[in-house]
Write an enzyme that holds these catalytic residues in place. Structure first.
Site, PDB file in Angstrom:
ATOM      1  CD  GLU A 193      -4.275   1.020  -3.849  1.00 21.38           C
ATOM      2  OE1 GLU A 193      -5.361   0.732  -4.008  1.00 21.38           O
ATOM      3  OE2 GLU A 193      -3.180   0.997  -3.096  1.00 21.38           O
ATOM      4  CB  CYS A 205      -1.037  -0.021   1.142  1.00 16.82           C
ATOM      5  SG  CYS A 205       0.007  -0.255   2.655  1.00 16.82           S
TER       6      CYS A 205
HETATM    7  P1  NAD Z   1      -9.846  -5.806  -0.884  1.00 14.23           P
HETATM    8  O1  NAD Z   1     -10.709  -4.713  -0.133  1.00 14.23           O
HETATM    9  O2  NAD Z   1     -10.284  -6.489  -2.026  1.00 14.23           O
HETATM   10  O3  NAD Z   1     -10.056  -7.151   0.212  1.00 14.23           O
HETATM   11  C1  NAD Z   1      -9.686  -7.008   1.491  1.00 14.23           C
HETATM   12  C2  NAD Z   1     -10.229  -8.112   2.369  1.00 14.23           C
HETATM   13  O4  NAD Z   1     -11.741  -7.597   2.649  1.00 14.23           O
HETATM   14  C3  NAD Z   1     -10.453  -9.366   1.745  1.00 14.23           C
HETATM   15  O5  NAD Z   1     -10.148 -10.127   2.979  1.00 14.23           O
HETATM   16  C4  NAD Z   1     -11.916  -9.645   1.241  1.00 14.23           C
HETATM   17  O6  NAD Z   1     -12.346 -10.959   1.186  1.00 14.23           O
HETATM   18  C5  NAD Z   1     -12.619  -8.694   2.466  1.00 14.23           C
HETATM   19  N1  NAD Z   1     -13.685  -8.014   1.592  1.00 14.23           N
HETATM   20  C6  NAD Z   1     -13.990  -7.781   0.379  1.00 14.23           C
HETATM   21  N2  NAD Z   1     -15.283  -6.996   0.351  1.00 14.23           N
HETATM   22  C7  NAD Z   1     -15.674  -7.191   1.365  1.00 14.23           C
HETATM   23  C8  NAD Z   1     -17.019  -6.451   1.974  1.00 14.23           C
HETATM   24  N3  NAD Z   1     -18.086  -6.151   1.349  1.00 14.23           N
HETATM   25  N4  NAD Z   1     -17.360  -6.956   3.461  1.00 14.23           N
HETATM   26  C9  NAD Z   1     -16.365  -7.268   4.045  1.00 14.23           C
HETATM   27  N5  NAD Z   1     -14.993  -7.742   3.742  1.00 14.23           N
HETATM   28  C10 NAD Z   1     -14.911  -7.862   2.416  1.00 14.23           C
HETATM   29  O7  NAD Z   1      -8.511  -5.616  -0.967  1.00 14.23           O
HETATM   30  P2  NAD Z   1      -7.167  -6.548  -1.398  1.00 14.23           P
HETATM   31  O8  NAD Z   1      -7.222  -6.445  -2.902  1.00 14.23           O
HETATM   32  O9  NAD Z   1      -7.134  -7.842  -0.740  1.00 14.23           O
HETATM   33  O10 NAD Z   1      -5.727  -5.704  -0.861  1.00 14.23           O
HETATM   34  C11 NAD Z   1      -5.096  -4.683  -1.761  1.00 14.23           C
HETATM   35  C12 NAD Z   1      -5.483  -3.490  -1.062  1.00 14.23           C
HETATM   36  O11 NAD Z   1      -5.381  -3.074   0.145  1.00 14.23           O
HETATM   37  C13 NAD Z   1      -4.933  -2.138  -1.818  1.00 14.23           C
HETATM   38  O12 NAD Z   1      -5.986  -1.210  -2.103  1.00 14.23           O
HETATM   39  C14 NAD Z   1      -3.894  -1.729  -0.703  1.00 14.23           C
HETATM   40  O13 NAD Z   1      -3.446  -0.343  -0.868  1.00 14.23           O
HETATM   41  C15 NAD Z   1      -4.730  -2.144   0.557  1.00 14.23           C
HETATM   42  N6  NAD Z   1      -3.767  -2.209   1.588  1.00 14.23           N
HETATM   43  C16 NAD Z   1      -3.605  -1.221   2.477  1.00 14.23           C
HETATM   44  C17 NAD Z   1      -2.786  -1.276   3.416  1.00 14.23           C
HETATM   45  C18 NAD Z   1      -2.449  -0.026   4.503  1.00 14.23           C
HETATM   46  O14 NAD Z   1      -1.856  -0.220   5.650  1.00 14.23           O
HETATM   47  N7  NAD Z   1      -3.140   1.056   4.393  1.00 14.23           N
HETATM   48  C19 NAD Z   1      -2.177  -2.121   3.751  1.00 14.23           C
HETATM   49  C20 NAD Z   1      -2.108  -3.259   2.596  1.00 14.23           C
HETATM   50  C21 NAD Z   1      -3.038  -3.183   1.703  1.00 14.23           C
END
Ligand code: NAD
Length: 486
Positions: free
Chosen positions: A390, A289
């Site tokens: 992003e 991220c």
């Molecule tokens: P994502 O939002 O697609 O999924 C993250 C989690 O949320 C997964 O476990 C998924 O199953 C769950 N999820 C998805 N929709 C949901 C809903 N409606 N209700 C409840 N849970 C739900 O993210 P990703 O693709 O796994 O990760 C990448 C993203 O994470 C990027 O945008 C990145 O920048 C961000 N990120 C942020 C940080 C930070 O510390 N700010 C760190 C790592 C990653």
């Protein structure tokens, strides 16, 4: 019953199968890593009930010292099973061996040690006050756990980011329902085995597998007996979770997306700035991220800097972790389609392709994986979608700049506000600029250097709240004021 490796849920101290399974696919070659048992709403409900019972039972009565000692046992057991964790993380993500061995797994264990020690240092404030009758009163502020906490984590640093939430939540005395990303269920399942083998009281740590909408993720947000939600992932998922949590006004802690800027001044140590920017743009195949997707370089060194970035990017060895590759694949074919769509869009928007822009051709089974080349663009306008959205892949756009004020404004002109990196030998200028950045963390002459005591998080679309040190413990605790009249 399928014959492949099965990853089960862990609820109320038992490993549980369900009727539905989904595939855990290797992004290295598209092979099947495991079949994963998808939790339904009934199982999520059981997990929440088990967590409530734990809070009302042995776990709720346990002293802080005993709780901290248990978390140290968890860390010790992760260390004892280090090789299993490394293998599991690599199977799910394909990321470079050095990254998993030196960062993901050690930090996963360290999170438990760190928060176990920190919670022992947490003091409770007390205020003496005068009263009209002259007898006075004492006000004590007592930290209580929030209760049942839903922990939802992403796939880019699976064990590290999950334990960054689970460890402080447990240290503060909560019980958790944990859902790893559907892309990376393996290390969370090993963590459940660790919890089981150290004798964590049943119901304290519950693991459910599944997806977001219409699946375990949504159920564990909406459940009426869940008291708080901690989430790391995409900003738009944060919005969906917040809406779903709104009716019950559940507290949320959000670590979301970024579109981070790196600013390189002409007076920077050139070699260090190039190496640092290569690391900040391409680490973990650009899937951090904090990665710099927007790079601003002071005009006198712009051409030389772009040429040096290109040379270093082309020297990154892409391939299998066990071959000593520097960079593994993206997390999935689906994610690669998204990143490739930005590669096409950048050209439509008028970018000059400096390097990359396509997928490698290995001529072996890695062609069934999700590999992609490190990519650099120049020439886009500030309002291009590719420099505002992003992408979350190994890609950066490099702009020239002329003035300090100008670059500060352009760097801040973003819906996101997670991190920034500034490269200069003028430390006064560095601090002046850092103070103006609309982000949660700003590095000077480095990137991703973390002291776990400091607050971590973002502003704008990048998140709500801060994690790290006492900031984590504050989110996972509910202060209670007790006023004792003398
Ligand atoms: P994502 O939002 O697609 O999924 C993250 C989690 O949320 C997964 O476990 C998924 O199953 C769950 N999820 C998805 N929709 C949901 C809903 N409606 N209700 C409840 N849970 C739900 O993210 P990703 O693709 O796994 O990760 C990448 C993203 O994470 C990027 O945008 C990145 O920048 C961000 N990120 C942020 C940080 C930070 O510390 N700010 C760190 C790592 C990653």
């Amino acid at each position: 019953m399928p014959s492949s490796k099965i990853l089960k849920n862990y609820v109320a101290g038992r490993f549980v199968d369900t009727e539905n399974y989904f595939d855990d696919i290797s992004p290295i070659d598209g092979s099947l890593v495991a079949l994963v048992s998808e939790a339904d709403d009934k199982l999520v409900d059981e997990a929440v009930s088990a967590a409530k019972e734990a809070l009302n039972g042995e776990w709720g009565l346990m002293s802080v010292d005993a709780r901290a000692a248990k978390l140290h046992e968890v860390a010790d057991e992760i260390a004892a099973r280090f090789d299993d964790f490394v293998a599991a993380e690599i199977a799910d993500t394909g990321k470079a061996y050095a990254q998993v061995k030196n960062i993901d797994i050690p930090r996963g264990a360290a999170n438990f040690r760190f928060f176990a020690d920190l919670v022992l240092e947490q003091s409770e404030a007390s205020f003496e006050m005068e009263t009209l009758d002259g007898r006075g009163a004492t006000n004590k502020i007592v930290n209580k756990p929030m209760g049942v906490v839903s922990v939802i984590s992403p796939w880019n640093l699976p064990l590290l980011l999950m334990t960054w939430k689970v460890a402080p939540a447990l240290a503060a005395g909560n019980a958790v329902i944990v859902k790893p990303s559907e892309e990376t269920p393996s290390t969370a399942t090993l963590l459940a085995e660790v919890m089981d083998s150290v004798g964590m009281p049943k119901g304290v740590f519950n693991l459910v597998h599944g997806f977001g909408p219409g699946s375990a993720g949504e159920f564990m947000v909406a459940h009426p007996n869940v008291d708080a939600i901690t989430f790391t992932g995409e900003s738009k998922t944060g919005t969906a979770i917040m809406k779903n949590a709104a009716d019950k006004l559940k507290p949320v802690s959000f670590e979301l997306g970024g579109k981070n800027a790196a600013i390189i001044f002409a007076d920077a140590d050139f070699e260090k700035a190039v190496a640092g920017t290569i690391r900040s743009a391409f680490s973990n195949c650009g899937q951090v991220c904090l990665c710099s997707e927007r790079v601003y370089v002071e005009r006198p060194i712009f051409d030389k800097f772009v040429a040096a970035l290109k040379e270093s990017a082309e020297n990154i060895k892409i391939g299998r972790p066990e071959e000593g590759a520097d960079m593994g694949p993206l997390i999935s074919r689906r994610h690669r389609e998204k990143v490739l769509s930005y590669f096409s869009l950048a050209i439509e928007e008028g970018a000059t392709l400096v390097t990359g822009g396509s997928t490698p051709d290995f001529g072996d089974d890695r062609d069934n994986g999700a590999f992609i080349k490190p990519t650099i663009w120049t020439g886009l306008n500030d309002d291009a979608r590719c420099v505002n959205e992003e992408i979350f892949g190994p890609v950066c756009h490099v702009f020239p700049f002329d003035q300090e004020d100008e670059v500060v404004n352009r760097a801040n002109e973003s819906d996101y506000g997670l991190a920034a990196a500034i490269w200069t030998t003028d430390m006064e200028k560095a601090e002046r600029i850092a103070r103006q950045m609309e982000v949660g963390i700003c590095w000077v002459n480095d990137w991703f250097l973390r002291d776990l005591r400091t607050p971590f998080g973002g502003v704008k679309l990048s998140g709500i709240g801060r994690e790290g040190g006492i900031h984590s413990l504050e989110f996972y605790s509910e202060p209670l004021t007790i006023c004792l009249k003398h």
